[in-house]
Design a protein around this motif. Structure first.
Motif: not given
Length: 376
Positions: A342-350, A361-366
């Motif tokens: 879900r985080l990856m999808a939100e990070a790439g959602n234009g 993206a920061a949450a996914l990195n963490r």
């Protein structure tokens, strides 16, 4: 006649460095405060080594209008220890005449004979044939040029004329003054010693900023300096030599990252190898890397940081290249995997705002860092 002196400014004794992130097991702020105080000794040594008997401090000797009694008295005692050097202290915007009046009163009352407070605009003959024209700062922000009266101040013909002022010539001004860049010419000055700008800057051969003898910000990229100035005779071009006095180096470094790059090795190759204990380093990373690259960069920064006075890694502007392998490293199934997807999808959602994508993206990195921490 020939006259040599040390030009310095913006010592800011007593600064507490509250904006510096203190390492949990360190005493960085204390070291930075002590380094500023130690510059009195360094300036005295510079004067001795270059055959100068006078140190002209162009404002902001103290960081505030209310330095502690201990800070004030110890500074005066350190200047007294260099008895063969005369210290000429000009009020600046931080220690201006109005707000710091008790400080200047105490200096006049109790300072040793070799320390001189320049509270008035009267011409002072600091050595035979040498006139000092001080421009003390009356209040923190005056909004006017404090050197404007210098052209009308007369001195005997052939006498060296040295102006001492605190304020800005260009748009870096902090205290509101605007000094014309040709003031040396209009006032017939052999040299105009300026303070306020914390880096070395030559406005003209006769008008110069010495910068602070101990840096205090990530801006100039060099250690603090003072200037040894030699005036051969009235009208001659000054001979100016920079003398390094700073203990600490504050350095800003960019770290561009590219796809497929080993971020830990790239960081290591960028780090200075000498005098790390006295280096404050701010690294601004940019570009793109994978989740694994983000994690490796953070781990490498944590590994190297204890060798430096400060190592601050800023990586918010590094974009993330996502792939299934990264998600597998978090979890191959279950709640963590669903959260990662879900985080990856939100990070790439234009369609989302940039701030929302950055948060995802920061949450996914963490999440990746937490999930892989035990494997490192």
């Amino acid at each position: 006649m020939s006259f040599r002196f040390i030009h310095t400014s913006d010592l800011h004794i007593g600064r507490r460095f509250a904006n510096i992130s203190e390492p949990a097991d360190g005493n960085l702020r204390g070291r930075l405060m002590e380094a500023r105080f130690d510059k009195i000794r360094q300036l005295a040594n510079a004067a001795r080594e270059h055959g100068a008997e006078h140190v002209l401090l162009a404002g902001d000797t103290f960081d505030s209008a209310t330095p502690s009694r201990q800070v004030l008295r110890q500074a005066l005692a350190a200047m007294r220890d260099a008895l063969e050097v005369h210290w000429w202290l000009l009020p600046g915007n931080h220690d201006n005449l109005r707000n710091a009046e008790p400080v200047w009163d105490e200096i006049v009352k109790d300072a040793p004979e070799n320390v001189h407070a320049l509270r008035a605009t009267d011409v002072v003959e600091i050595a035979p044939g040498v006139a000092l024209l001080p421009c003390p700062v009356p209040v923190r922000t005056t909004g006017r040029d404090l050197t404007k009266d210098l052209p009308g101040i007369a001195t005997p013909e052939g006498m060296l004329r040295i102006g001492l002022a605190h304020g800005g010539v260009v748009d870096f001004v902090e205290s509101g003054e605007q000094i014309p860049p040709d003031r040396d010419r209009s006032a017939g000055l052999d040299y105009l010693a300026l303070g306020d700008w914390h880096g070395r800057l030559q406005v003209t051969p006769r008008t110069q900023y010495s910068g602070t003898p101990e840096q205090d910000r990530f801006k100039h990229g060099v250690r603090g300096q003072c200037l040894a100035v030699t005036l051969a005779q009235s009208g001659a071009i000054p001979e100016v030599a920079a003398i390094e006095t700073g203990s600490f180096l504050w350095s800003n470094i960019g770290l561009p990252l590219h796809e497929g790059e080993d971020t830990a090795l790239t960081l290591a190759a960028l780090l200075p190898t000498a005098d790390r204990r006295n280096t404050l380093l701010r690294i601004k990373a940019s570009g793109w890397t994978s989740l694994a690259g983000h994690a490796a960069l953070g781990v490498a920064a944590e590994r190297h940081a204890p060798e430096f006075a400060l190592l601050d890694l800023i990586s918010e502007r590094v974009g993330t290249l996502h792939n299934v392998t990264d998600l597998d490293a978090i979890d191959q199934a279950g709640a963590m995997r669903l959260a990662a997807e879900r985080l990856m999808a939100e990070a790439g959602n234009g369609a989302l705002a940039e701030a929302e994508r950055d948060i995802a993206a920061a949450a996914l990195n963490r999440l990746y860092a937490y999930a892989t921490e035990g494997a490192r």
